[in-house]
Enzyme design. Structure first.
Site, short mmCIF file in Angstrom:
data_model
loop_
_atom_site.label_atom_id
_atom_site.label_comp_id
_atom_site.label_asym_id
_atom_site.label_seq_id
_atom_site.Cartn_x
_atom_site.Cartn_y
_atom_site.Cartn_z
CB SER A 53 24.73 70.18 -64.50
OG SER A 53 25.50 69.22 -63.56
CG ASP A 73 29.38 67.05 -69.84
OD1 ASP A 73 30.20 66.35 -68.72
OD2 ASP A 73 28.11 67.63 -69.57
CG HIS A 125 29.43 69.35 -66.87
ND1 HIS A 125 28.18 68.85 -67.12
CD2 HIS A 125 29.21 70.15 -65.54
CE1 HIS A 125 27.37 69.14 -66.07
NE2 HIS A 125 27.82 69.82 -65.20
#
Length: 417
Positions: free
Chosen positions: A185, A359, A390
């Site tokens: 991320s 996600d 996620h």
């Protein structure tokens, strides 16, 4: 059925309450560790990184490094396989996401935590911590509690300074020529920023493995995440005037609240699991109750208001760009009315991208946008589990079956031995 406006208002009120709780710092924890142990809290929720890894037979080292702009970061090393022997080269750097720390890679336990799995495979593993989290809350000259300027950073500075310093330290310490970099991320987005701004660093990695990489986030589906970050963007100057530059830190009221209640087994499933699903998507059976009981002892790990404001801006733009200060300040800082775009074509290192269909923070449309702009994508892999989201990347009990086989294949392919 409630109107969309009523739902949005309710979410905003809830987020505001959470923000207030996180902003307020407690002088002491609600309960000391001895009391929590007596109440049956899981030991892993009370231990730091080196204590936990050592507890499971993975001795870890703590290293401190300095960035070019004076921030002091802590990094951990889990060197070689658990059974001993010579570690595979090159060294591997694992970088966490927004509001996390290196602890996130341990929270799923030895059977699923990515740090344990990579160490078991025999790699010289280094785990970074970016500025502002509780392991890297220090500076050569500034004091985080008294110097507001300390908190004037976002992922822009993390990419410009923290990632290069981390890579340099590992290369200098190990005498290796290159590293393999895994970024989750924000950790991946920061690497992209580094390549754009300091291209001489980009190819100090043999391979970049990105896990749900956050660059542009225009299509983020998470209403609480979008509301939180965009509210921070609008309120940043007001909060700064009130002396608030740091949020979601360890020891703040809401983090202590979560750390107090979520380790209790029945509450972790009833409330904490539903809260996690609210911010992402629901994936039943993925994050175990034991992991939920552990992770809130280390999450959230803290960041700056400015960083959250930066992510709020990323949801309002079709570009992957620097912070937008407004036309006059942009002209002063950047020489242009709009903030410059980051040059994704500068990411010349071989890149592997792993992402999930469900996600809600890094949407598949933004992944597709990113893939069209990266010049050297070796493979883009959508996780076969259609519910993969996620937070599964760091906390899922299914990591060993879902994403680790592909990660392991690429680590082996790009290793020297």
């Amino acid at each position: 059925m409630a109107s969309r406006g009523a739902v949005t208002t309710s979410v905003m009120l809830c987020v505001c309450l959470v923000c207030v709780g996180h902003v307020l710092r407690l002088p002491a924890r609600l309960l000391n560790d001895d009391t929590k142990r007596a109440l049956g809290y899981p030991p892993d929720s009370l231990l730091n990184f080196t204590e936990r890894s050592t507890r499971y037979g993975y001795p870890a080292e703590e290293h401190r490094l300095f960035t070019q702009d004076g921030y002091i970061l802590t990094m951990f090393r889990m060197a070689g396989a658990k059974e001993g022997g010579v570690a595979r080269a090159p060294p591997v750097i694992l970088m966490h996401g927004l509001l996390q720390s290196a602890d996130a890679w341990l929270d799923a336990g030895p059977s699923a935590g990515l740090a344990y799995l990579i160490a078991d495979a025999g790699y010289d593993l280094w785990l970074g911590n970016v500025r502002g989290n509780y392991y890297s809350r220090d500076h050569v000259h500034m004091r985080p509690d008294t110097d507001p300027q300390y908190w004037n950073f976002s992922v822009d500075e993390i990419g410009l300074y923290d990632v290069p310093a981390t890579i340099d330290y590992v290369l200098n310490y190990t005498k290796a020529d290159k590293v393999i970099f895994l970024g989750f991320s924000q950790g991946a987005g920061a690497y992209f920023i580094m390549c754009s701004e300091r291209p001489e660093y980009c190819n100090k990695a043999k391979l970049l493995i990105t896990l749900a990489p956050a660059a542009r986030q225009t299509n983020t589906k998470s209403v609480p995440y979008r509301t939180l970050t965009q509210s921070m963007n609008k309120l940043e100057s007001v909060l700064a005037t009130s002396g608030i530059q740091e949020v979601f830190t360890k020891g703040a009221l809401s983090q202590e609240f979560l750390a107090f209640f979520c380790p209790l087994s029945w509450i972790s499933q009833l409330i904490c699991a539903k809260g996690e699903a609210l911010f992402d998507s629901f994936h039943p059976g993925s994050i175990s109750n034991e992991t939920l009981r552990v992770l809130f002892g280390h999450f959230p790990a803290g960041t700056s208001v400015h960083n959250l404001a930066r992510y709020g801006q990323s949801m309002q733009s079709e570009r992957f760009e620097k912070f937008d200060y407004g036309k006059s300040k942009n002209l002063e800082l950047y020489g242009s009315l709009r903030p410059p775009e980051y040059n994704l074509s500068a990411v010349t290192v071989p890149v592997t991208v792993l992402y999930g269909e469900s996600d809600h923070l890094v949407d598949t449309e933004d992944i597709a946008w990113l893939l069209r702009r990266l010049p050297n994508v070796v493979e883009a892999v959508k996780v076969s589990d259609p519910l993969w989201n996620h937070l599964d990347v760091t906390y899922s009990s299914l990591t060993k079956q879902t994403i680790f086989p592909k990660i392991s294949d690429y680590l082996l392919q790009y290793s020297d031995n």
